[in-house]
Write a protein that holds these residues in place. Structure first.
Motif, mmCIF file in Angstrom:
data_model
loop_
_atom_site.group_PDB
_atom_site.id
_atom_site.type_symbol
_atom_site.label_atom_id
_atom_site.label_comp_id
_atom_site.label_asym_id
_atom_site.label_seq_id
_atom_site.Cartn_x
_atom_site.Cartn_y
_atom_site.Cartn_z
ATOM 1 N N LYS A 1 0.975 -1.207 0.040
ATOM 2 C CA LYS A 1 -0.101 0.042 -0.070
ATOM 3 C C LYS A 1 0.768 1.281 -0.016
ATOM 4 O O LYS A 1 1.649 1.463 0.909
ATOM 5 C CB LYS A 1 -0.840 0.129 1.042
ATOM 6 C CG LYS A 1 -2.118 1.109 1.299
ATOM 7 C CD LYS A 1 -2.748 1.271 2.483
ATOM 8 C CE LYS A 1 -3.718 0.223 2.650
ATOM 9 N NZ LYS A 1 -4.744 0.194 3.684
ATOM 10 N N LYS A 2 0.904 1.958 -0.913
ATOM 11 C CA LYS A 2 1.575 2.926 -1.051
ATOM 12 C C LYS A 2 1.067 4.436 -1.659
ATOM 13 O O LYS A 2 0.253 4.100 -2.630
ATOM 14 C CB LYS A 2 3.132 2.879 -2.042
ATOM 15 C CG LYS A 2 2.260 2.188 -3.431
ATOM 16 C CD LYS A 2 3.843 1.605 -4.223
ATOM 17 C CE LYS A 2 4.475 3.052 -4.749
ATOM 18 N NZ LYS A 2 5.688 2.761 -5.682
ATOM 19 N N PRO A 3 1.711 5.539 -1.409
ATOM 20 C CA PRO A 3 0.938 6.584 -1.958
ATOM 21 C C PRO A 3 1.496 6.772 -3.394
ATOM 22 O O PRO A 3 2.569 6.579 -3.620
ATOM 23 C CB PRO A 3 1.477 7.772 -0.827
ATOM 24 C CG PRO A 3 2.619 7.437 -0.337
ATOM 25 C CD PRO A 3 2.526 5.870 -0.359
ATOM 26 N N SER A 4 0.560 7.536 -4.172
ATOM 27 C CA SER A 4 1.176 7.773 -5.669
ATOM 28 C C SER A 4 0.409 9.000 -6.298
ATOM 29 O O SER A 4 -0.681 9.236 -5.627
ATOM 30 C CB SER A 4 0.831 6.713 -6.418
ATOM 31 O OG SER A 4 1.281 6.573 -7.718
ATOM 32 N N THR A 5 1.140 9.729 -6.796
ATOM 33 C CA THR A 5 0.527 10.804 -7.795
ATOM 34 C C THR A 5 -0.064 10.110 -9.139
ATOM 35 O O THR A 5 0.472 9.578 -9.767
ATOM 36 C CB THR A 5 1.505 11.698 -8.156
ATOM 37 O OG1 THR A 5 2.305 12.316 -7.149
ATOM 38 C CG2 THR A 5 1.032 12.955 -8.993
ATOM 39 N N CYS A 6 -1.294 10.493 -9.216
ATOM 40 C CA CYS A 6 -2.284 9.638 -10.433
ATOM 41 C C CYS A 6 -2.932 10.902 -10.845
ATOM 42 O O CYS A 6 -3.417 12.040 -10.329
ATOM 43 C CB CYS A 6 -2.978 8.634 -9.512
ATOM 44 S SG CYS A 6 -2.396 7.216 -8.885
ATOM 45 N N VAL A 7 -3.288 10.299 -12.284
ATOM 46 C CA VAL A 7 -4.112 10.839 -13.177
ATOM 47 C C VAL A 7 -5.249 9.998 -13.693
ATOM 48 O O VAL A 7 -4.776 8.950 -14.115
ATOM 49 C CB VAL A 7 -3.397 11.571 -14.299
ATOM 50 C CG1 VAL A 7 -4.229 12.345 -15.335
ATOM 51 C CG2 VAL A 7 -2.305 12.732 -13.685
ATOM 52 N N LEU A 8 -6.287 10.239 -13.190
ATOM 53 C CA LEU A 8 -7.477 9.569 -13.963
ATOM 54 C C LEU A 8 -7.926 10.149 -15.329
ATOM 55 O O LEU A 8 -8.123 11.538 -15.163
ATOM 56 C CB LEU A 8 -8.631 9.343 -13.100
ATOM 57 C CG LEU A 8 -8.648 8.446 -11.969
ATOM 58 C CD1 LEU A 8 -9.955 8.784 -10.800
ATOM 59 C CD2 LEU A 8 -8.664 6.915 -12.756
#
Length: 893
Positions: free
Chosen positions: A75-82
């Motif tokens: 479980k890790k934080p991530s910069t995402c774009v949907l």
């Protein structure tokens, strides 16, 4: 066997550009590599940034992760774009930035963020589960659970490892659209000129021509290379060029012109001659003039513009400098720039500095794309330029021109648009700062044609709109000047004014270098006579003493202010033979345009849609009644029933003739009819009813006493009028206990615009008596003039701004004088009578009139006594409640 993506080449490029100029490499495809999470992790972890794409039946939905793809049970934080777009296209891509927790196990891939933003994937069942907020933000038409056909994961190469940059790239396209819309809507200040002229001046190789190409590319959405550019020790640009820019390929020309010049050189007798600058600023230098570094243009030059109007002058100067060479500018170059600046300031022209070849264009503007960042404005180059030319930092602009790139970049476009916007603002400042007499003189070029003469010529030559290009008394009696202003402008008309008449020539194809037929005409009072000559070269209309070439039957000697017409042509035009040669007081040349060009059609369509939306959402004041009732009264044949049909046609979207119309002298309508109006052929009823009545006449027609019964709501639909006697309370269908909803809320007096002044004295007296009754009863009313399109000298183009036409103003004054209607209560329409198709110009007039009528009905309802309003509102609420119960009972059954 090679595994290939389901994405089309175009879709792949669009996704690559979503985060900058990135490239995609396919790592995993569920249909080829299996549905197990271990297969996915083995192929995709430790690959850097990834993009996971889900192919649904009609949509493509995906998520970009800036960090590595997660490993099993992590479980890790991530910069995402949907993101999402339609499966069969790549347009309309929507995207959403979020900081998410990413988790993967043997059966699920999960993305969770705050604010109810989440996405989960059931890998075994090919199910995609999106939160309601995500569906809403991505503008998807999906259920929360959707089955996907294929899952693909790509490595994303070339992306910048900066969450702030990712977010900025996502919003850049939105801001680009805003800049583009603002520039498309731009109009020069005060309408003093049709196009603003911006002069680009700067050292050799600074990027002047490249800036024009970049502006054009940004508007077109792909690279263009109209202006020649390159690198050389001397300037590539040798000519003075004026470049217009269109709103995309095939679009309308935008109201600004970029003027490119020869590059400045620090050496003497090289580069642009500084003495040419003042000639350019004042508008003397023509397009494509070949510069001579050793000597400036002279007034005796063949194409020298001797009397340039304001529109030909420069309104803003942009000093173009390569940002990388600012600190190394020689003293001689700085001196040249300062000398040019003195001329610019003396002419009162706006000025900016344009710094090109900016390296980190992504860092020039702040995150909101509204201002330059502090780090940008504090650069040594900016400080030096500010001190050198004493120009405020807000007018020191930065761009990165398109020179050798293979793809467009939204942030580059924004910089280009921002720079252009500041140039236009500087131009507007200089126009606003013009002395009053200059501004007046720029607007003083007016035609000598009277309104009546112009209408006669417009009607004769096919309802054209005349745009004045040249006026000899203002711009010099010189044929070279006329050719310069009017060459290749499409259909053109030359008009010559003498003491007693107007003569001229109409060129269907305009001034061109080929033979064509020419229509000669004479206008005497309101009569146009014409004859055809040719084919001839249009230029031969003007006598050339050096070449001795002219049309023998008709030639103009402009510098001597006369025209010679042969006796044969004089006879055909109805002119006395002794009138030739004819002294001319003035010569004017017009471009003849279609009244309804594409832009006007689009504008009218937008207005029409806005009016339709306004009327669709109309509600009677205070919900006192479910529908406003409008009574149409007027003389027989005035157009009452036709107005009903016209309104119904506009809302239906096709011509309809529900109400009977005809030409019987006694009128066709002999019943009281109430016509509801629906939106679309099978749409919902709109909240107003049009009530048609029998026509008024002096001795027969509608009985005046019936009007009072109609107003009070006693007369039912389809009641047969009797012109000899009114309805009585004994009539079987008489409405005894009428409510407010049955009464009339606005009365419209309908008149035929062509016959309103010929009505008999007795009929005028009857109508005035009815008006007095309405005033006494407190019923508001308006006048409606129909058949506006058949009024003498009114063209279809006049219907766009009908209230400014002189013939209509005379009619309005007559109605005001004879009946006492306020000017604001006199409406004008052109009904559908014999047409097969709807006309947006007519639609607009009908909708404008209807909006005013409904506003008047609301004024009546609002003015009712308070106790009436309360009781009627209570009754309306009961009606609505009963209707809901009926609907509910019907649906249960």
């Amino acid at each position: 066997m090679e595994v290939t993506t389901r994405l089309t080449w175009i879709q792949e490029r669009v996704l690559g550009k979503l985060l900058g100029n990135t490239s995609l490499t396919l790592l995993y495809k569920s249909g080829a590599h299996g549905l197990h999470a271990l297969d996915m992790i083995q192929r995709c972890s430790h690959q850097g940034s990834t993009m996971t794409v889900f192919h649904l039946k009609q949509d493509v939905v995906g998520i970009f992760m800036l960090e590595h793809f997660p490993v099993l049970h992590s479980k890790k934080p991530s910069t995402c774009v949907l993101f999402a777009f339609k499966e069969n296209t790549s347009t309309g891509t929507s995207a959403l930035f979020l900081n998410a927790q990413v988790e993967i196990n043997t059966t699920e891939l999960k993305f969770f963020s705050s604010d109810d933003m989440w996405l989960t994937v059931n890998l075994k069942k090919n199910k995609l589960h999106l939160s309601g907020e995500v569906i809403k933000e991505l503008e998807l038409n999906l259920k929360c659970f959707s089955e996907y056909l294929e899952c693909e994961i790509f490595r994303v190469d070339g992306v910048k490892n900066d969450p702030g940059f990712i977010k900025k790239m996502l919003t850049a396209k939105q801001h680009r659209r805003r800049f583009l819309s603002a520039l498309r809507a731009y109009r020069p200040s005060g309408d003093l000129v049709s196009e603003v002229r911006i002069l680009l001046v700067g050292p050799v190789g600074s990027g002047k021509s490249s800036f024009f190409n970049s502006v054009k590319s940004a508007f077109y959405g792909h690279f263009t290379r109209q202006a020649v550019m390159g690198s050389d020790e001397t300037s590539i640009t040798k000519q003075y060029r004026t470049y217009s820019v269109k709103n995309g390929e095939g679009g309308k020309t935008l109201p600004f012109i970029l003027c490119d010049s020869m590059g400045l050189d620090e050496r003497e007798e090289a580069g642009l001659c500084l003495d040419d600058i003042l000639h350019i600023l004042k508008g003397f230098v023509p397009d494509r003039y070949q510069f001579d570094p050793c000597k400036p243009i002279k007034p005796r030059h063949l194409a020298y513009n001797t009397s340039p109007p304001l529109k030909d002058r420069i309104h803003c100067v942009a000093y173009v400098l390569n940002i990388n060479s600012v600190n190394s500018l020689s003293d001689k170059m700085v001196a040249k720039l300062k000398r040019i600046q003195r001329d610019v300031i003396d002419c009162g022209i706006g000025q900016v500095v344009l710094l090109t070849n900016v390296d980190n264009c992504d860092e020039v503007l702040d995150d909101n794309f509204t201002n330059m960042t502090e780090s940008t404005t504090s650069q040594s180059q900016v400080k030096k330029v500010q001190n050198m030319l004493t120009i405020p930092v807000s007018n020191i602009l930065m761009v990165s021109n398109y020179t050798s790139e293979q793809s467009m970049h939204p942030i580059r476009d924004i910089l280009i648009f921002a720079a252009l916007r500041q140039m236009l603002r500087a131009a507007d400042d200089s126009l606003e700062d013009l002395p009053l007499e200059n501004r007046l003189s720029s607007m003083a070029m007016r035609t000598r044609l009277t309104w009546l003469q112009e209408k006669c010529l417009q009607n004769y030559f096919g309802e054209k709109r005349f745009c004045l290009l040249y006026k000899a008394s203002v711009q010099k009696f010189c044929k070279q000047d006329l050719f310069w202003k009017c060459w290749d402008n499409g259909p053109t008309m030359v008009v010559l004014y003498s003491e007693n008449c107007v003569v001229g020539a109409y060129l269907q194809e305009g001034f061109q270098k080929r033979e064509m037929s020419i229509t000669l005409f004479a206008l005497q009072e309101t009569e146009v006579s014409a004859c055809l000559i040719g084919p001839y070269l249009p230029a031969l209309l003007f006598y050339d003493r050096q070449a001795f070439d002219c049309i023998p039957c008709f030639y103009i000697v402009l510098d001597e202010k006369n025209v010679t017409i042969s006796s044969e042509i004089c006879e055909k035009l109805g002119l006395p033979p002794e009138c030739s040669p004819m002294d001319i007081l003035d010569c004017e040349t017009f471009r003849c345009e279609e009244f309804l060009d594409e832009k006007k059609r689009r504008d009218i369509a937008v207005i029409q849609n806005n009016l339709l939306q306004t009327l669709r959402t109309y509600k009677p004041y205070g919900d006192l009644v479910p529908q406003a009732r409008i009574l149409l009264l007027g003389p027989t044949g005035a157009g009452k029933s036709s107005f009903v049909n016209s309104v119904k046609s506009v809302f239906r979207g096709s011509i309809t003739h529900q109400a009977l119309v005809g030409c019987d002298v006694n009128g066709v309508s002999d019943k009281f009819r109430t016509y509801p109006v629906t939106y679309g052929s099978d749409g919902f009823p709109l909240p107003f009813v049009l009530c048609d009545s029998m026509g008024l006449s002096q001795k027969a027609g509608l009985h005046v006493d019936d009007i009072d019964f109609i107003l009070k709501g006693h007369i039912p639909d389809r009641y047969q009028f009797n012109s000899m006697k009114p309805i009585t309370s004994n009539h079987p269908n008489y409405i005894h206990d009428s409510l407010l909803k049955d009464k009339i809320h606005c009365v419209v007096f309908v008149f035929d615009i062509n016959s309103v002044e010929q009505l008999s004295y007795g009929l005028v007296t009857k109508i005035k008596r009815i008006r007095r009754t309405l005033i006494r009863c407190g019923v508001l009313h308006v006048a409606l003039l129909t058949h506006a399109d058949s009024l003498d000298l009114i063209t279809k183009g006049d219907l766009i701004d009908i209230y400014s036409c002189k013939p209509l103003k005379l009619k309005l004054e007559a109605v005001h004088r004879d009946f006492g209607f306020a000017f604001s209560d006199i409406l004008v329409v052109s009904n559908y009578v014999s047409e097969w198709h709807l006309d947006p110009v007519k639609d607009r007039l009908i909708l404008l009139a209807l909006r005013q009528i409904l506003n008047t009905a609301n004024d009546f309802l609002e003015d009712l006594p308070l106790d009436n309003q309360v009781s009627e509102r209570t009754y309306s609420q009961v009606l609505r409640k009963n209707k809901k119960q009926e609907n509910s009972s019907y649906s249960n059954n």
